[in-house]
Motif scaffolding. Structure first.
Motif, PDB file in Angstrom:
ATOM      1  N   LYS A 189       0.942   4.240  -2.850  1.00 26.58           N
ATOM      2  CA  LYS A 189       0.837   5.675  -2.556  1.00 26.58           C
ATOM      3  C   LYS A 189       1.998   6.439  -3.181  1.00 26.58           C
ATOM      4  O   LYS A 189       1.820   7.518  -3.744  1.00 26.58           O
ATOM      5  CB  LYS A 189       0.824   5.919  -1.047  1.00 26.58           C
ATOM      6  CG  LYS A 189      -0.456   5.518  -0.370  1.00 26.58           C
ATOM      7  CD  LYS A 189      -0.343   5.732   1.127  1.00 26.58           C
ATOM      8  CE  LYS A 189      -1.519   5.142   1.861  1.00 26.58           C
ATOM      9  NZ  LYS A 189      -1.354   5.228   3.323  1.00 26.58           N
ATOM     10  N   SER A 213       0.827  -1.211   0.000  1.00 27.58           N
ATOM     11  CA  SER A 213       0.000   0.000   0.000  1.00 27.58           C
ATOM     12  C   SER A 213       0.862   1.261   0.000  1.00 27.58           C
ATOM     13  O   SER A 213       0.528   2.252  -0.643  1.00 27.58           O
ATOM     14  CB  SER A 213      -0.944   0.005   1.198  1.00 27.58           C
ATOM     15  OG  SER A 213      -0.228   0.115   2.398  1.00 27.58           O
ATOM     16  N   GLU A 214       2.004   1.219   0.701  1.00 28.81           N
ATOM     17  CA  GLU A 214       2.908   2.370   0.706  1.00 28.81           C
ATOM     18  C   GLU A 214       3.502   2.589  -0.683  1.00 28.81           C
ATOM     19  O   GLU A 214       3.611   3.719  -1.155  1.00 28.81           O
ATOM     20  CB  GLU A 214       4.019   2.160   1.723  1.00 28.81           C
ATOM     21  CG  GLU A 214       4.944   3.347   1.874  1.00 28.81           C
ATOM     22  CD  GLU A 214       6.024   3.131   2.912  1.00 28.81           C
ATOM     23  OE1 GLU A 214       6.987   3.900   2.903  1.00 28.81           O
ATOM     24  OE2 GLU A 214       5.898   2.182   3.708  1.00 28.81           O
ATOM     25  N   GLN A 274       1.741   7.060  -6.859  1.00 31.13           N
ATOM     26  CA  GLN A 274       0.740   8.051  -7.238  1.00 31.13           C
ATOM     27  C   GLN A 274       1.175   9.485  -6.926  1.00 31.13           C
ATOM     28  O   GLN A 274       0.474  10.426  -7.262  1.00 31.13           O
ATOM     29  CB  GLN A 274      -0.583   7.760  -6.523  1.00 31.13           C
ATOM     30  CG  GLN A 274      -1.226   6.470  -6.982  1.00 31.13           C
ATOM     31  CD  GLN A 274      -2.437   6.107  -6.161  1.00 31.13           C
ATOM     32  OE1 GLN A 274      -2.700   6.712  -5.134  1.00 31.13           O
ATOM     33  NE2 GLN A 274      -3.168   5.102  -6.607  1.00 31.13           N
ATOM     34  N   THR A 275       2.326   9.653  -6.303  1.00 29.73           N
ATOM     35  CA  THR A 275       2.778  10.999  -5.966  1.00 29.73           C
ATOM     36  C   THR A 275       3.277  11.724  -7.205  1.00 29.73           C
ATOM     37  O   THR A 275       3.630  11.125  -8.212  1.00 29.73           O
ATOM     38  CB  THR A 275       3.917  10.970  -4.922  1.00 29.73           C
ATOM     39  OG1 THR A 275       5.007  10.253  -5.481  1.00 29.73           O
ATOM     40  CG2 THR A 275       3.471  10.355  -3.627  1.00 29.73           C
TER      41      THR A 275
END
Length: 74
Positions: A48, A44-45, A51-52
């Protein structure tokens, strides 16, 4: 006489062996569960981070990761 006493002390009953195997299996199960939880957290990290904006900007710039002094591509 000591030999007979020693051999009786080393005998492991089926119940004792079963309890030992259950204990070892539960310890390994805990380790496996911890590894699975950490894997999902990292996944999950990573999602994320992908998507930055920093990653998107780097991806759009077209820079090659392999162009560095380590590869002799000065």
């Amino acid at each position: 006489m000591h030999k007979n006493l020693l051999s009786k002390a080393l005998i492991v009953t089926t119940t004792q062996l079963t309890m030992i195997l259950i204990a070892v299996a539960s310890i390994f199960l805990v380790f496996i569960l911890i590894a699975i939880i950490k894997m999902y957290k990292l996944k999950s990290e990573n999602k994320k981070l992908m998507q930055t904006n920093a990653y998107k900007d780097y991806e759009e710039s077209g820079e090659d990761l392999h162009s560095g002094h380590l590869y002799g591509d000065n």
